[in-house]
Scaffold this motif. Structure first.
Motif, PDB file in Angstrom:
ATOM      1  N   GLY A   9       0.804  -1.224   0.000  1.00  6.14           N
ATOM      2  CA  GLY A   9       0.000   0.000   0.000  1.00  6.14           C
ATOM      3  C   GLY A   9       0.835   1.270   0.000  1.00  6.14           C
ATOM      4  O   GLY A   9       2.035   1.247  -0.301  1.00  6.14           O
ATOM      5  N   ASN A  34       2.489  -2.849  -5.547  1.00 11.84           N
ATOM      6  CA  ASN A  34       1.379  -2.538  -6.464  1.00 11.84           C
ATOM      7  C   ASN A  34       1.943  -1.835  -7.690  1.00 11.84           C
ATOM      8  O   ASN A  34       3.088  -1.360  -7.672  1.00 11.84           O
ATOM      9  CB  ASN A  34       0.283  -1.713  -5.758  1.00 11.84           C
ATOM     10  N   TYR A 338     -15.788   4.725  -1.676  1.00 17.53           N
ATOM     11  CA  TYR A 338     -15.013   4.114  -0.605  1.00 17.53           C
ATOM     12  C   TYR A 338     -15.459   4.695   0.738  1.00 17.53           C
ATOM     13  O   TYR A 338     -15.713   5.888   0.784  1.00 17.53           O
ATOM     14  CB  TYR A 338     -13.513   4.407  -0.852  1.00 17.53           C
ATOM     15  N   LYS A 344     -13.474   0.652 -10.268  1.00 16.03           N
ATOM     16  CA  LYS A 344     -12.041   0.798 -10.471  1.00 16.03           C
ATOM     17  C   LYS A 344     -11.684   0.580 -11.934  1.00 16.03           C
ATOM     18  O   LYS A 344     -12.545   0.270 -12.745  1.00 16.03           O
ATOM     19  CB  LYS A 344     -11.249  -0.120  -9.544  1.00 16.03           C
ATOM     20  N   GLY A 362      -3.671   1.927  -4.191  1.00 15.66           N
ATOM     21  CA  GLY A 362      -4.595   1.051  -4.915  1.00 15.66           C
ATOM     22  C   GLY A 362      -4.505   1.278  -6.402  1.00 15.66           C
ATOM     23  O   GLY A 362      -5.338   1.962  -6.990  1.00 15.66           O
ATOM     24  N   LYS A 364      -2.925  -0.500 -10.379  1.00 14.26           N
ATOM     25  CA  LYS A 364      -2.247  -1.583 -11.099  1.00 14.26           C
ATOM     26  C   LYS A 364      -1.764  -1.046 -12.439  1.00 14.26           C
ATOM     27  O   LYS A 364      -2.280  -0.039 -12.944  1.00 14.26           O
ATOM     28  CB  LYS A 364      -3.168  -2.786 -11.292  1.00 14.26           C
ATOM     29  N   THR A 372      -6.651   2.772 -11.572  1.00 15.68           N
ATOM     30  CA  THR A 372      -7.117   2.658 -10.183  1.00 15.68           C
ATOM     31  C   THR A 372      -7.518   1.211  -9.915  1.00 15.68           C
ATOM     32  O   THR A 372      -8.085   0.539 -10.772  1.00 15.68           O
ATOM     33  CB  THR A 372      -8.321   3.585  -9.899  1.00 15.68           C
ATOM     34  N   ASN A 373      -7.204   0.755  -8.688  1.00 16.43           N
ATOM     35  CA  ASN A 373      -7.463  -0.653  -8.384  1.00 16.43           C
ATOM     36  C   ASN A 373      -7.807  -0.858  -6.910  1.00 16.43           C
ATOM     37  O   ASN A 373      -7.589  -1.928  -6.360  1.00 16.43           O
ATOM     38  CB  ASN A 373      -6.221  -1.483  -8.756  1.00 16.43           C
ATOM     39  N   GLY A 374      -8.282   0.209  -6.245  1.00 16.37           N
ATOM     40  CA  GLY A 374      -8.597   0.044  -4.836  1.00 16.37           C
ATOM     41  C   GLY A 374      -9.378   1.236  -4.323  1.00 16.37           C
ATOM     42  O   GLY A 374      -9.677   2.169  -5.085  1.00 16.37           O
ATOM     43  N   GLY A 375      -9.718   1.187  -3.033  1.00 13.13           N
ATOM     44  CA  GLY A 375     -10.472   2.262  -2.405  1.00 13.13           C
ATOM     45  C   GLY A 375      -9.604   3.496  -2.226  1.00 13.13           C
ATOM     46  O   GLY A 375      -9.847   4.555  -2.809  1.00 13.13           O
TER      47      GLY A 375
END
Ligand code: AMP
Ligand code: GLY
Length: 423
Positions: A9, A34, A338, A344, A362, A364, A372-375
């Motif tokens: 993270g 990530n 979120y 995402k 978050g 990738k 974007t790939n997360g909260g």
């Protein structure tokens, strides 16, 4: 020198960027890392809780030093697995990581060693917990014993809410086995302070204090999140309070862990509440905070690897740990929605000139694009001579970062600024 950082993270990105300033380090691996870290680290497709695979990777790749950052690998014994294979590590062994891994353990530790904390009762039987709630003072705080992705604490403002929380944890198993035991504790009030510290089990060196902003919405409204932004230092944490914390909380905790045969090495995080009756422990974490790390490490003047190694080898007493006399602010940019549902896969663009100030969480990498790939997607950190300048600069940074569906709080640092002005 080859370093392995376990985690993926924004906190780990901040650790990696700080480590990179040490010229002896030739390569940093991040497991799993990530996609936003590829300029700073080589990604390894292993999760931290797969402790045997982590240790095997470290041996095969001749890792010289490993940093285990998140709670779950620490509680799962990642440091133990690495050390068994002869890899020196930053972080506590599982028998000490329990200070975060079990709230029942940490509350009982504080009671046994008279460390100030909220009054509490432990329950393993739901009927007994519900009966206790018939007369317990309200508001009250219900905590699942084990790790719960930072969501295991419920503040209940009515008896009904409290009972529902108990049922969802103990009967509906909202947090799985983490809710087999629960703690019901006294509701405390006062400013909150995060104090991260380096310790080798004997010496404890607090880092610069910080303030997290846990709620999703401005003015501390909305749901609890992993943290929407931070400032450092925390203006409520005066020198007098720091001295009091050292005497009544920090040293007693280290000594208590030693007395229990659970020597703690690494970063011990104290979540404190400054109550009218003095500072009290709200929670211990066995690791760096996220996003506290994103403001604390940029203020660290000393070499991070040197300090980390001192915690491993027991030489912290003779190691300088110096912080800049400045202020830092980190604003988290999250995916709208979120901590509940969010979409995402949106492309992230970051002005090249500010890349050093951005810690990615978050995201990738796909076909050369960052998505974007997360909260919590990323955090933008700025340093200033004053708190106000740090806050202003951090918000200016966010204007140079774009992705669809981006959400941020607009008041990170506002409460701290008001406290500074009132002083
Ligand atoms: P945690 O998930 O343990 O970080 O707790 C989340 C938040 O719940 C803390 O940051 C506090 O704001 C709040 N909290 C936890 N315990 C108490 C308590 N005993 N009294 C008041 N607030 C609390
Ligand atoms: N920011 C709170 C935590 O890391 O637990």
């Amino acid at each position: 020198m080859k370093i392995l950082v376990v985690g993926g993270g924004g906190r780990e990105h901040a650790i990696i960027k700080k480590l990179k300033t040490n010229k002896e380090i030739t390569e940093i691996f991040a497991a799993p890392g990530n996609g936003g870290m590829v300029a700073d680290a080589t990604l390894v497709d292993i999760v931290g809780t797969d402790t045997d695979k982590i240790a095997e990777f470290a041996v095969n790749n001749k890792i010289d030093y490993a940093v285990v950052a998140p709670d779950d690998p620490l509680v799962a014994g990642c440091v133990d697995a690495l050390e068994e294979k002869g890899i020196p590590c930053f972080g506590p062994k599982a028998n000490a990581a329990i200070i975060e891994g079990s709230k029942v353990f940490s509350k009982n530790l504080m009671k046994k060693y008279s460390i100030p904390t909220a009054e509490y009762e432990v329950f393993t039987d739901m009927a007994a917990a519900l009966e206790y709630l018939e007369t317990a003072p309200i508001p009250t705080v219900i905590k699942a014993d084990g790790l719960a992705l930072g969501k295991g604490v419920i503040i209940a403002n009515t008896r009904d809410e409290a009972k529902k929380a108990v049922i969802s944890m103990m009967q509906d198993k909202m947090f799985g086995k983490s809710g087999d035991s629960i703690v019901i504790e006294e509701f405390l009030t006062g400013p909150e302070v995060s104090v991260l510290s380096f310790t080798d089990g004997e010496t404890i060196v607090p880092m610069v204090s910080s303030m997290d902003h846990k709620r999703a919405g401005d003015n501390d409204t909305g749901l609890n999140t992993g943290g929407m932004g931070t400032v450092a230092p925390n203006p409520y944490y005066t020198e007098d309070i720091a001295k009091q914390c050292m005497e009544t909380i920090f040293l007693p905790t280290i000594n208590a862990m030693n007395a229990e045969g659970r020597t703690f090495k690494g970063c011990l995080y104290f979540g404190l509440m400054l109550t009218e009756k003095g500072p009290k422990v709200i929670e211990y974490n066995c690791r760096f905070g996220d996003p506290e790390t994103q403001v604390v490490l940029p203020l660290l003047e000393s070499d991070l690897l040197t300090v980390m190694k001192a915690t491993t080898y027991g030489t912290l007493k003779d190691t300088e740990v110096k912080f800049k006399n400045k202020h830092a602010c980190c604003v988290i940019m999250a995916s709208k929605g979120y901590p509940e549902g969010y979409k995402k896969g949106y492309e992230i663009t970051i002005d090249k000139q500010i890349a050093d100030n951005v810690y990615i969480a978050g995201a990738k990498c796909e076909n050369g694009k960052l998505l974007t790939n997360g909260g919590r997607v990323l955090g933008a950190t700025a340093i200033g001579d004053t708190l106000k300048s740090a806050i202003d600069k951090a918000y200016k940074l966010t204007e140079k970062i774009h992705f669809e569906n981006a959400y941020k709080r607009n008041d990170i640092g506002a409460k701290a600024l008001k406290a500074t002005e009132e002083k």
